[in-house]
Scaffold this motif. Sequence first.
Motif, PDB file in Angstrom:
ATOM      1  N   VAL A  86       0.841  -1.216   0.000  1.00 26.07           N
ATOM      2  CA  VAL A  86       0.000   0.000   0.000  1.00 26.07           C
ATOM      3  C   VAL A  86       0.871   1.259   0.000  1.00 26.07           C
ATOM      4  O   VAL A  86       0.519   2.283  -0.589  1.00 26.07           O
ATOM      5  CB  VAL A  86      -0.945  -0.008   1.231  1.00 26.07           C
ATOM      6  N   GLU A 138       1.997   2.142  -3.448  1.00 25.80           N
ATOM      7  CA  GLU A 138       0.813   2.531  -4.220  1.00 25.80           C
ATOM      8  C   GLU A 138       0.387   3.954  -3.867  1.00 25.80           C
ATOM      9  O   GLU A 138       0.081   4.765  -4.739  1.00 25.80           O
ATOM     10  CB  GLU A 138      -0.292   1.518  -3.890  1.00 25.80           C
ATOM     11  N   LYS A 139       0.373   4.258  -2.559  1.00 27.30           N
ATOM     12  CA  LYS A 139      -0.065   5.604  -2.130  1.00 27.30           C
ATOM     13  C   LYS A 139       0.963   6.667  -2.497  1.00 27.30           C
ATOM     14  O   LYS A 139       0.603   7.800  -2.787  1.00 27.30           O
ATOM     15  CB  LYS A 139      -0.276   5.634  -0.612  1.00 27.30           C
ATOM     16  N   LYS A 194       2.968   6.660  -5.022  1.00 26.63           N
ATOM     17  CA  LYS A 194       3.153   6.777  -6.462  1.00 26.63           C
ATOM     18  C   LYS A 194       2.644   8.127  -6.978  1.00 26.63           C
ATOM     19  O   LYS A 194       3.271   8.765  -7.823  1.00 26.63           O
ATOM     20  CB  LYS A 194       2.424   5.631  -7.156  1.00 26.63           C
ATOM     21  N   PRO A 214      -5.926  10.955  -7.716  1.00 27.96           N
ATOM     22  CA  PRO A 214      -4.534  11.400  -7.855  1.00 27.96           C
ATOM     23  C   PRO A 214      -4.212  12.220  -9.105  1.00 27.96           C
ATOM     24  O   PRO A 214      -3.617  13.293  -8.992  1.00 27.96           O
ATOM     25  CB  PRO A 214      -3.748  10.096  -7.849  1.00 27.96           C
ATOM     26  N   GLU A 251       2.818  14.706   3.195  1.00 27.41           N
ATOM     27  CA  GLU A 251       1.941  13.558   2.940  1.00 27.41           C
ATOM     28  C   GLU A 251       2.727  12.259   2.981  1.00 27.41           C
ATOM     29  O   GLU A 251       2.276  11.254   3.515  1.00 27.41           O
ATOM     30  CB  GLU A 251       1.275  13.707   1.573  1.00 27.41           C
ATOM     31  N   LEU A 262       1.818   9.212   5.358  1.00 28.87           N
ATOM     32  CA  LEU A 262       1.403   7.942   4.761  1.00 28.87           C
ATOM     33  C   LEU A 262       2.322   6.799   5.194  1.00 28.87           C
ATOM     34  O   LEU A 262       1.869   5.701   5.511  1.00 28.87           O
ATOM     35  CB  LEU A 262       1.380   8.060   3.228  1.00 28.87           C
ATOM     36  N   ARG A 263       3.615   7.081   5.232  1.00 30.55           N
ATOM     37  CA  ARG A 263       4.543   6.046   5.685  1.00 30.55           C
ATOM     38  C   ARG A 263       4.327   5.739   7.163  1.00 30.55           C
ATOM     39  O   ARG A 263       4.356   4.581   7.579  1.00 30.55           O
ATOM     40  CB  ARG A 263       5.981   6.499   5.474  1.00 30.55           C
ATOM     41  N   TYR A 284       1.091   3.640   7.186  1.00 32.54           N
ATOM     42  CA  TYR A 284       0.984   2.372   6.461  1.00 32.54           C
ATOM     43  C   TYR A 284       2.223   1.481   6.463  1.00 32.54           C
ATOM     44  O   TYR A 284       2.127   0.300   6.169  1.00 32.54           O
ATOM     45  CB  TYR A 284       0.594   2.641   5.004  1.00 32.54           C
ATOM     46  N   GLU A 341      -8.721   4.932   6.334  1.00 34.43           N
ATOM     47  CA  GLU A 341      -8.277   4.803   4.942  1.00 34.43           C
ATOM     48  C   GLU A 341      -7.904   6.204   4.458  1.00 34.43           C
ATOM     49  O   GLU A 341      -8.744   7.090   4.380  1.00 34.43           O
ATOM     50  CB  GLU A 341      -9.427   4.206   4.111  1.00 34.43           C
ATOM     51  N   ASN A 364      -6.865   8.681   1.704  1.00 33.11           N
ATOM     52  CA  ASN A 364      -6.777   8.955   0.276  1.00 33.11           C
ATOM     53  C   ASN A 364      -5.779  10.079   0.044  1.00 33.11           C
ATOM     54  O   ASN A 364      -4.906   9.994  -0.811  1.00 33.11           O
ATOM     55  CB  ASN A 364      -8.175   9.323  -0.259  1.00 33.11           C
ATOM     56  N   SER A 365      -5.901  11.119   0.852  1.00 33.53           N
ATOM     57  CA  SER A 365      -4.951  12.221   0.813  1.00 33.53           C
ATOM     58  C   SER A 365      -4.630  12.577   2.257  1.00 33.53           C
ATOM     59  O   SER A 365      -5.517  12.657   3.100  1.00 33.53           O
ATOM     60  CB  SER A 365      -5.570  13.415   0.108  1.00 33.53           C
TER      61      SER A 365
END
Lengths: 570, 415
Positions: A88, A91-92, A94, A206, A228, A232-233, A236, A485, A487-488
């Motif tokens: 994930v 993916e996030k 990217k 995105p 971000e 995110l890291r 996740y 979850e 998304n941003s």
Amino acid sequence: MRGRAAVVLVISLFVSALTGAAASKTRHARRDAHLFQEQIPAEQRIDQALNRLTFGPRPGEAEQVKSTGLKKWIDLQLHPDRMRENPVVAEKLKALDSLAMSSRDLVQNFPAPQMARQMVNGTLPFPADPNRRILIRKLAARPQGEQTQRPDLARLFTPQQLRELRTGTPEQRLAALQAFPPDQQEELIADLPPNVLQGLIPLAPPALRRKLELAAGPQQVVVRDLAEGKLLRAIYSNRQLEEVLVDFWYNHFNVFLDKGADRYLVTAYERDVIRPRVLGKFRDLLEATAKSPAMLFYLDNWQSVGVSAPQAGRGVAVRRGLNENYGRELLELHTLGVDGGYTQKDVTEVARCFTGWTIRQPQQGGEFFFNPRMHDRGAKKVLGVTIPAGGGMEDGEKVLDILARNPATAHFISRKLAMRFVADDPPPALVDRMAKTFLKTNGDLRAVMKTMTDSKEFWSVGAYRSKMKSPLEMVASAVRAVNGEVNSAIGLDNQVAQLGEPLYRKLEPTGYSNSGEEWINSAGLLARMNFALNLANNRVAGVKIDAAPTAQPGAPIAGISLGAPEFQRH
Amino acid sequence: MRTTRRIFLRNSAVAMVGAGTAPVWLQRALYASAAPRKKILVAIFQRGAADGLNIVVPHGEKAYYALRPTLAIPRPAVTGDRRADATIDLDGFFGLHPWLAPLEPLFQERHLAIVDAVGSPDPSRSHFDAQDYMESGTPGLKATVDGWMNRALPQEQAKASPLRALSLGPVLPRSLRGPRPAVALQSIGDFQIRNSQAAQAFQQLYLESNDPVLQAAGRETFEAVAMLQAVQKQPYHPAAGVEYPRGRFGDSLRQIAQLIKAGVGVEMAFADIGGWDHHVNEQGTRASEGQLATLLQEYGSALSAFWHDMGDGMEDIVLVTMSEFGRTAHENGNRGTDHGHANCMFVLGGAVRGGKVYGRWPGLEREQLYEGRDLALTTDFRDVLGELVADHLGNPDLGAVFPGYSPRSLGLVGV
């Protein structure tokens, strides 16, 4: 009730009698020492490990650690390369393409308005991507006062769409925009008012999002992606300890992103300088920061010229000379610590050694180079060690050698790590053992961490749940706790700033405090409670949670448990 | 959870104040009955070591111009038109940076006093340590757990307002930390929990928490929230013609003014303004341009706005400014200055004996400089603060506020 009041009064009188007396300090130290000897029960050990070595447990994670085995789990966290990363994350990340770019590419792809103008009139090179070229032309064409012409929206939208764009929820606005075919969207985006753009960014998918961001101001993309990426890291990644350490070491070698060219230099700094070395040798990390354009720019060393250097005095507009800023912070904040036994004379001598460590074209994302024309070639004496005359770049490297093996550095770094991972005022015996490991292993940071996680103090009553979470830790742990979850992470980034820790934006070279006291105050507590409510009720833009898990018996309102006192500690 | 001495003190102090269980309306009534004309101290911290020599310019000092060939502020015009780039003369020797023009009338009308060559006697040139020492009020002593403003709060007989000591910003500054309740707020409007049911649930959780630190902090928070509800309902209009500059510092002073005027029992307020660490390009091509000029424009106009906004209220207010240390007397090679020693402080208020630059001027000749590089210190910052605590706030116990030091009065405030 009366009895309790009386006791309180007696205790208060007793304490007042001690106020100012040094006796109370030793008395407390002795009591604390006992708490750091007392071990927590076995069933709390996984909780302690997850709290301190990660950004907080996810539901079910304790069971996973149990089945892996705690010892093995810690060992894996100390060797993140042996662990499979959560797909994930890639993916996030990217969508955040700036995170993978060189500083030079960042300048080209996300230019400030005056840079865009320079690209158009040919004094700076254009990026290769044709879409980016279009954007840069638009950016350069904007009037300088940022006051864009009011676009004729009626030409572009139906009355219904216009109503939704003006007064609708951000979701309605997004739908209104997406109703157009992609090529028309581009044109619309360029004409949307800034506040509408900002509102749409956290919601958009995105590809569209990047377009919106670029239209809102390309420069902001770089810092947004950084923040971000960090969040995110933190939320996740499976390599949790590595993420905690990247945050720790970035903060130790803090760089303020809003200082001029650093806006484009911090991305590579965190990615290429800090991240690969957080479990490596301290000496390597130190040298990598010393040679990083981000640090050289932030602490002004790139402009420091030896008084007797060949270049000194040349040029009419700028009379250059020695700048002590980096030399001082290197000793005080990066290595020895303020009580590490250096003098003002040492600061000046260290600054002389680093003259000539500079940057080629800093405003264009330039790289480190040693300029002998700026270097002071005279003899220097640093902490009693003579550095002979005639040296070049190696003068600075010798200083780093002297500092990295100094026992004061070993102690200062060990104590700071123990403050983050064990307790605000960590037991001196533990710090001494970590410092011993540091010296014995030539500053092997993984070995120092292992000495700490192997210690009885790490697993003690004195350490358990004693630390106040920093704003980043609070926000990331809350999202993890409710399996949010993301998304941003823009909305989360705003929350972290509200709680008192704007990411990458600590102006002072000290970085943010490692001590919980910094974060305990009314403004911070209220912000935490409000964030908890917003998160649990799906009011943080870009984050979705299933509200059920937060509503617990005794806390019927969603989010209360995340704002409660217990959740602020880890 | 480990209990430190600070927590212990803070907790028992809160317990002694007691009566947190009274209904909100009753609490508010209690606070409102507090004496209306309390003396107020507003402290401003310029973080990053402001360049005092270019703020209060010693234009009568020849060495100043020799030490700063590109950074010195030009001498005042001898006659005729005032030049936009020149020092504003105050007394024939000292003058103000051109962007501090809004403060000149306050000085001439004797409401603004300046203390020069003042600061912390500790030789540290570390921002962090020097700020810490100044805020703790105990230079050289790292073990001090609380701040000078917290210790300076006069003892209360009745229940004190939860807003008697406050700071604007996301964290509580060191100066205000300690056993007596003090509140940090980012903005008046945001200081609340908008869902009242959730607010009650949180309040209960914090008040009943067995975590003594968070229990005490939570209690202070909810008491302050209750008190601010009334203030939040009224939009704030500063006095006619007053405009605070845009930015965090202007916002901070505007909100301090708002809270003082709302009569919520403010006695101590703190605000800070950062960005003074000008190692590089301190000035543009002229004295009226560049980083220091921009910052002083914001700084000077905010102080002036506060003065005019408070109007007659300034009779009970003293505002004092400080910065951790000064900057090198000589400029460095990058058109900036490095970390120095002594600095200047401003003292502004209706009862201040202004119109004068206090403190002995040590001179800027080489042999007069501290360690051969910085403005020497002739007045301890605790002399200034001590006098304000004793003679303005009326707290005579300076031994507790500045332990190990006996402040001497400069005669800054009238009796």
